[in-house]
Write an enzyme that holds these catalytic residues in place. Sequence first.
Site, PDB file in Angstrom:
ATOM      1  N   ASP A  56     -14.763   5.232   0.840  1.00 27.89           N
ATOM      2  CA  ASP A  56     -13.991   4.577  -0.219  1.00 27.89           C
ATOM      3  C   ASP A  56     -14.529   3.180  -0.508  1.00 27.89           C
ATOM      4  OD1 ASP A  56     -12.039   4.470  -2.205  1.00 27.89           O
ATOM      5  OD2 ASP A  56     -10.597   3.516  -0.874  1.00 27.89           O
TER       6      ASP A  56
ATOM      7  N   THR B 234     -11.453   6.897  -4.261  1.00 27.13           N
ATOM      8  CA  THR B 234     -10.831   6.362  -5.462  1.00 27.13           C
ATOM      9  C   THR B 234     -11.567   6.873  -6.685  1.00 27.13           C
ATOM     10  OG1 THR B 234     -10.200   4.373  -4.241  1.00 27.13           O
ATOM     11  CG2 THR B 234     -10.140   4.229  -6.638  1.00 27.13           C
TER      12      THR B 234
ATOM     13  N   LYS C 111     -15.643   0.330  -2.712  1.00 28.91           N
ATOM     14  CA  LYS C 111     -15.310  -0.109  -4.072  1.00 28.91           C
ATOM     15  C   LYS C 111     -15.117  -1.622  -4.020  1.00 28.91           C
ATOM     16  CE  LYS C 111     -10.417   0.999  -3.247  1.00 28.91           C
ATOM     17  NZ  LYS C 111      -9.242   1.756  -3.729  1.00 28.91           N
TER      18      LYS C 111
ATOM     19  N   GLY D 189       0.810  -1.208   0.000  1.00 28.77           N
ATOM     20  CA  GLY D 189       0.000   0.000   0.000  1.00 28.77           C
ATOM     21  C   GLY D 189       0.841   1.254   0.000  1.00 28.77           C
TER      22      GLY D 189
ATOM     23  N   ASP E 152     -11.061  -1.666   5.056  1.00 30.72           N
ATOM     24  CA  ASP E 152     -10.277  -0.473   4.727  1.00 30.72           C
ATOM     25  C   ASP E 152     -10.941   0.805   5.219  1.00 30.72           C
ATOM     26  OD1 ASP E 152      -8.699   1.521   3.808  1.00 30.72           O
ATOM     27  OD2 ASP E 152      -8.787   0.963   1.699  1.00 30.72           O
TER      28      ASP E 152
ATOM     29  N   LYS F 182      -1.187  -5.444   9.059  1.00 35.50           N
ATOM     30  CA  LYS F 182      -1.010  -4.223   8.261  1.00 35.50           C
ATOM     31  C   LYS F 182       0.012  -3.331   8.958  1.00 35.50           C
ATOM     32  CE  LYS F 182      -3.618  -0.353   6.299  1.00 35.50           C
ATOM     33  NZ  LYS F 182      -4.947   0.305   6.244  1.00 35.50           N
TER      34      LYS F 182
ATOM     35  N   ASN G 143     -12.519  -3.199  -1.774  1.00 30.66           N
ATOM     36  CA  ASN G 143     -12.709  -3.100  -0.328  1.00 30.66           C
ATOM     37  C   ASN G 143     -13.904  -3.917   0.157  1.00 30.66           C
ATOM     38  OD1 ASN G 143     -10.489  -1.480   0.048  1.00 30.66           O
ATOM     39  ND2 ASN G 143     -11.632   0.430  -0.169  1.00 30.66           N
TER      40      ASN G 143
ATOM     41  N   GLY H   6       2.324   1.598   3.502  1.00 31.25           N
ATOM     42  CA  GLY H   6       2.848   0.459   4.226  1.00 31.25           C
ATOM     43  C   GLY H   6       2.694  -0.836   3.472  1.00 31.25           C
TER      44      GLY H   6
END
Length: 410
Positions: A194, A233, A196, A79, A212, A99, A199, A82
């Site tokens: 976000d 996004t 989508k 990402g 997310d 994560k 996710n 990270g």
Amino acid sequence: MMVSSSINTFTTNYCSCKPIPTSPIRRIHVRPSLDNAIEVSNGISYCSSPIQKKRSLIDHHSLSFTKHHFQILKSLSPGQYGKTYVVRSKLNQQIYCMKIQSKRLLKMHSDRVSFDVEQAILSLQHPCLPRLYCSFEDDTDHYLVMDYFSGGDLFSLLDRQPTLCLTEKQAQFYMAEMILACQALHQLGYLHRDIKPQNILLDHLGHVKLVDFGSSILISQATKNKQSTPVGTCDYVSPEILDSFQGDATYGTEVDCWSLGICLYEMLQELPPFYSDVSENDTYRKILFHQGQVSFNDMLPISDQAKDLINNLLTKRENRLTLDQIKMHSFFDGIDWDTIYQSKPPFRPRLHSDDDTSNFFIPQDILQEAKQDDNPDDDDDDYISLSQPITPPLSPLLKHTCYIPSSLEQ
């Protein structure tokens, strides 16, 4: 001509990341995010396996965790801030998703991503969301250890279909569970911002989990305080969030309802409705001036009920359906909202092990780069991202000119 030139100048000056080449193949249309916190799957893939559901959790509140309590098994999508790994706990031998986020990068982009908000949401332990096992930090990074969902994501599921789409019956199921997950998040007091296909993850049985939350925000904050930073996004962002770049926008749950409408369209029509192979800026224009812009592919016929639901989601905010109104729409006739999580999903993931990652689609060239940088102990922040950040022009893309902040002018 002036509009296009100004927008391109803005994007060039503002965005420090080089663009990712897009493939002509539909499912590899990796698009830049509006905020630096977003990754194609945000590097997160969570899901409890049948074995995990039976586990006896360790009292992690009484422990001081470090990364050395976990064995790195596999790398997942890198990402922007990270890396994410499938890990095994050395304490209870269970599989999790870890994560790791760079403190330096999170601080640099604190207006776009919040570790604290994501940690707070995961800590709420809602069944529609991943469960947080533990969180900790060291000198350079923050760590979140949560459920690993091995069923893949909706994006990868669509990619595996011969038509790259779902039937209406299949889309009805996934859309229904997405609505319930989104509604759960709203009831907890947060917007996602976000939503989508990347996710939307699937558990070992094929049920939906919303993930997310790095771009999430308290509903009370979004509705009362003027927002000045677009997040999300490109293809899925709502016009209200794009308008926030003017610095005087407030919005509420309608922004997530817009994104749900985009997802439904994509499930049935292959591509997002405002997708452009010209540029991201062209997509932003279409979103901002979306009235009358939604069209349907005659080669992929869908019902009038599906079209009506999509049109009533991809419309002006004052006319947009709420989640409760969506649930009452005729498209969902036959759905039992109270028992859907006890029903059989259209697809059940094929899993070979608890740490199976085969249900996630990652472009091979990026996957190879990730494997070369698979050491979580590295102190560098030179992460590889599947979805690079970009900030759109101000919403007065005004048909006439585009305002460029003076600080960005040459």
